[in-house]
Design a protein around this motif. Structure first.
Motif, PDB file in Angstrom:
ATOM      1  N   ARG A 137       0.852  -1.181   0.000  1.00 38.90           N
ATOM      2  CA  ARG A 137       0.000   0.000   0.000  1.00 38.90           C
ATOM      3  C   ARG A 137       0.891   1.236   0.000  1.00 38.90           C
ATOM      4  O   ARG A 137       1.906   1.281   0.707  1.00 38.90           O
ATOM      5  CB  ARG A 137      -0.902   0.021   1.233  1.00 38.90           C
ATOM      6  CG  ARG A 137      -1.833   1.223   1.301  1.00 38.90           C
ATOM      7  CD  ARG A 137      -2.749   1.143   2.504  1.00 38.90           C
ATOM      8  NE  ARG A 137      -2.048   1.409   3.757  1.00 38.90           N
ATOM      9  CZ  ARG A 137      -2.635   1.377   4.949  1.00 38.90           C
ATOM     10  NH1 ARG A 137      -3.916   1.047   5.046  1.00 38.90           N
ATOM     11  NH2 ARG A 137      -1.940   1.649   6.032  1.00 38.90           N
ATOM     12  N   GLN A 138       0.473   2.227  -0.780  1.00 37.28           N
ATOM     13  CA  GLN A 138       1.173   3.509  -0.795  1.00 37.28           C
ATOM     14  C   GLN A 138       0.151   4.603  -0.555  1.00 37.28           C
ATOM     15  O   GLN A 138      -0.635   4.943  -1.449  1.00 37.28           O
ATOM     16  CB  GLN A 138       1.900   3.728  -2.119  1.00 37.28           C
ATOM     17  CG  GLN A 138       2.750   4.993  -2.118  1.00 37.28           C
ATOM     18  CD  GLN A 138       3.490   5.185  -3.431  1.00 37.28           C
ATOM     19  OE1 GLN A 138       3.041   4.751  -4.484  1.00 37.28           O
ATOM     20  NE2 GLN A 138       4.636   5.839  -3.380  1.00 37.28           N
ATOM     21  N   GLN A 139       0.140   5.128   0.627  1.00 34.80           N
ATOM     22  CA  GLN A 139      -0.778   6.221   0.944  1.00 34.80           C
ATOM     23  C   GLN A 139      -0.290   7.511   0.297  1.00 34.80           C
ATOM     24  O   GLN A 139       0.900   7.629  -0.034  1.00 34.80           O
ATOM     25  CB  GLN A 139      -0.917   6.351   2.458  1.00 34.80           C
ATOM     26  CG  GLN A 139      -1.588   5.122   3.072  1.00 34.80           C
ATOM     27  CD  GLN A 139      -1.676   5.149   4.577  1.00 34.80           C
ATOM     28  OE1 GLN A 139      -0.661   5.234   5.255  1.00 34.80           O
ATOM     29  NE2 GLN A 139      -2.892   5.074   5.103  1.00 34.80           N
ATOM     30  N   ASP A 178      -8.608   4.417   3.598  1.00 31.30           N
ATOM     31  CA  ASP A 178      -8.113   3.357   2.714  1.00 31.30           C
ATOM     32  C   ASP A 178      -7.737   3.886   1.335  1.00 31.30           C
ATOM     33  O   ASP A 178      -7.223   3.124   0.500  1.00 31.30           O
ATOM     34  CB  ASP A 178      -9.170   2.259   2.563  1.00 31.30           C
ATOM     35  CG  ASP A 178      -9.422   1.517   3.870  1.00 31.30           C
ATOM     36  OD1 ASP A 178     -10.602   1.224   4.166  1.00 31.30           O
ATOM     37  OD2 ASP A 178      -8.448   1.239   4.590  1.00 31.30           O
ATOM     38  N   SER A 232      -5.637   4.950  -1.328  1.00 30.36           N
ATOM     39  CA  SER A 232      -4.209   4.681  -1.508  1.00 30.36           C
ATOM     40  C   SER A 232      -3.996   4.104  -2.892  1.00 30.36           C
ATOM     41  O   SER A 232      -4.951   3.807  -3.609  1.00 30.36           O
ATOM     42  CB  SER A 232      -3.703   3.645  -0.494  1.00 30.36           C
ATOM     43  OG  SER A 232      -3.810   4.086   0.844  1.00 30.36           O
ATOM     44  N   TYR A 255      -2.606   0.659  -4.374  1.00 30.41           N
ATOM     45  CA  TYR A 255      -2.315  -0.708  -3.964  1.00 30.41           C
ATOM     46  C   TYR A 255      -1.508  -1.370  -5.086  1.00 30.41           C
ATOM     47  O   TYR A 255      -1.907  -1.354  -6.253  1.00 30.41           O
ATOM     48  CB  TYR A 255      -3.598  -1.480  -3.671  1.00 30.41           C
ATOM     49  CG  TYR A 255      -4.292  -0.939  -2.435  1.00 30.41           C
ATOM     50  CD1 TYR A 255      -5.182   0.133  -2.539  1.00 30.41           C
ATOM     51  CD2 TYR A 255      -4.022  -1.466  -1.177  1.00 30.41           C
ATOM     52  CE1 TYR A 255      -5.797   0.654  -1.402  1.00 30.41           C
ATOM     53  CE2 TYR A 255      -4.636  -0.944  -0.046  1.00 30.41           C
ATOM     54  CZ  TYR A 255      -5.515   0.112  -0.165  1.00 30.41           C
ATOM     55  OH  TYR A 255      -6.117   0.636   0.961  1.00 30.41           O
ATOM     56  N   ARG A 280      -5.217   2.657  -8.140  1.00 34.19           N
ATOM     57  CA  ARG A 280      -5.453   3.880  -7.372  1.00 34.19           C
ATOM     58  C   ARG A 280      -6.882   3.867  -6.858  1.00 34.19           C
ATOM     59  O   ARG A 280      -7.835   3.908  -7.641  1.00 34.19           O
ATOM     60  CB  ARG A 280      -5.212   5.116  -8.234  1.00 34.19           C
ATOM     61  CG  ARG A 280      -5.376   6.432  -7.478  1.00 34.19           C
ATOM     62  CD  ARG A 280      -5.154   7.625  -8.395  1.00 34.19           C
ATOM     63  NE  ARG A 280      -3.772   7.749  -8.830  1.00 34.19           N
ATOM     64  CZ  ARG A 280      -2.833   8.402  -8.160  1.00 34.19           C
ATOM     65  NH1 ARG A 280      -3.124   8.989  -7.010  1.00 34.19           N
ATOM     66  NH2 ARG A 280      -1.607   8.491  -8.636  1.00 34.19           N
TER      67      ARG A 280
END
Lengths: 115, 113
Positions: A36-38, A87, A89, A91, A111
Motif C-alpha cells: 500500500r502507498q498512501q 483506505d 491509496s 495498492y 489507485r
C-alpha cells in the motif's frame, strides 16, 4: 523480468463497500506481495500471498480487512473490505522469482479513492 | 520503522546535469534495490546491488554501496526531463526465506528542461 497487470487501474468507491483487486503475472513466480502507498508516502508491505495457504500479514494489517487469495503461481487478489476514506491509496502487487538475491518487480498499481 | 532513508527529499536540477540521491539504512542487508515511480504509478525496477558488491552501472545509472557506512547512492548522469520522478531505495535483509523489501521515503527529482 515479469510482466504484471492489475485490475482495476483505478476506482472510486463508497464508504462501507469492498473492492477486489486482481494481479496477473505472465509467468510463474515464487513470491507475490501486496503493498500500500498512501498519498505522498512510501510503500508499506501489507502481506505476502502464499500459494495454497493463508497469506502472511504484516503488523497492522489483518485478514478480515485485507483478505488475499492466491490460487496459483500467476494470480492473486487483494480485497479491501468495509472501506473508509483512510483506505484511499495506491495498492501495488509485487513479485519475485525467489532467492534472496533476486529482483522484485511491481505492477502498475490500483489507485483507490474512497468517498 | 523504515529501513531506508533517502536524501535529499527533493532535488531540482537542469537538464544535462547529474543527479545524486543517497540512501541510508540501519541493519545488515542482503541486497539493495532502486526504483523509479512516475506520478503515482507503478514502480520501475532500476538496479539491484548485492551486499558483496560496491558499484554497478546500467546505462546512465551508477549505484554504489558502502556496507560499512550502511549507505548507497544513485547517480543519474546527463539527466533528461523524462527522468523527473520519485526514486526509492529498498533493502532486503539477509537470511533464510526473508524476502521482505523495506522502502525508504523517496527522493522527488525534478529535471527542468
Amino acid at each position: 523480468s515479469a510482466v504484471i497487470s492489475q485490475k482495476p487501474s483505478r476506482d472510486i468507491c463508497q464508504r462501507g463497500t469492498s473492492l477486489t483487486i486482481q494481479c496477473q503475472v505472465d509467468s510463474q513466480v515464487t513470491m507475490m506481495f501486496w503493498y500500500r502507498q498512501q498519498p505522498g508516502q512510501s510503500l508499506t508491505l501489507i502481506a505476502t500471498a502464499n500459494q495454497g495457504s493463508e497469506a502472511t500479514y504484516e503488523s497492522g494489517f489483518v485478514i478480515d480487512k485485507f483478505p488475499i487469495s492466491r490460487p496459483n503461481l500467476t494470480f492473486s487478489t487483494l480485497t479491501v473490505s468495509n472501506m473508509s476514506p483512510e483506505d484511499s491509496s495506491i495498492y501495488l502487487c509485487s513479485v519475485s522469482t525467489g532467492g534472496s538475491y533476486n529482483e522484485q518487480f511491481f505492477g502498475p498499481g490500483t489507485r483507490l479513492t474512497v468517498l | 520503522s523504515q529501513q531506508g532513508e533517502e536524501d535529499p527529499q527533493a532535488l531540482s536540477i537542469q537538464e544535462g546535469e547529474n543527479a545524486t540521491m543517497n540512501c541510508s539504512y540501519k541493519t545488515s542487508i542482503n541486497n539493495l534495490q532502486w526504483y523509479r515511480q512516475n506520478s503515482g504509478r507503478g514502480l520501475v525496477h532500476l538496479i539491484l546491488i548485492r551486499s558483496n558488491e560496491r558499484e554497478k552501472h546500467s546505462g546512465r545509472l551508477r549505484v554504489t554501496l558502502d556496507t560499512s557506512k550502511k549507505s548507497s547512492s544513485l547517480l543519474i548522469t546527463a539527466s533528461r526531463a523524462a527522468d523527473t520522478a520519485s526514486y526509492f531505495c529498498a533493502t532486503r535483509r539477509g537470511g533464510g526465506s526473508n524476502y521482505k523489501l523495506t522502502f525508504g521515503k523517496g527522493t522527488l527529482l525534478t529535471v527542468n528542461p
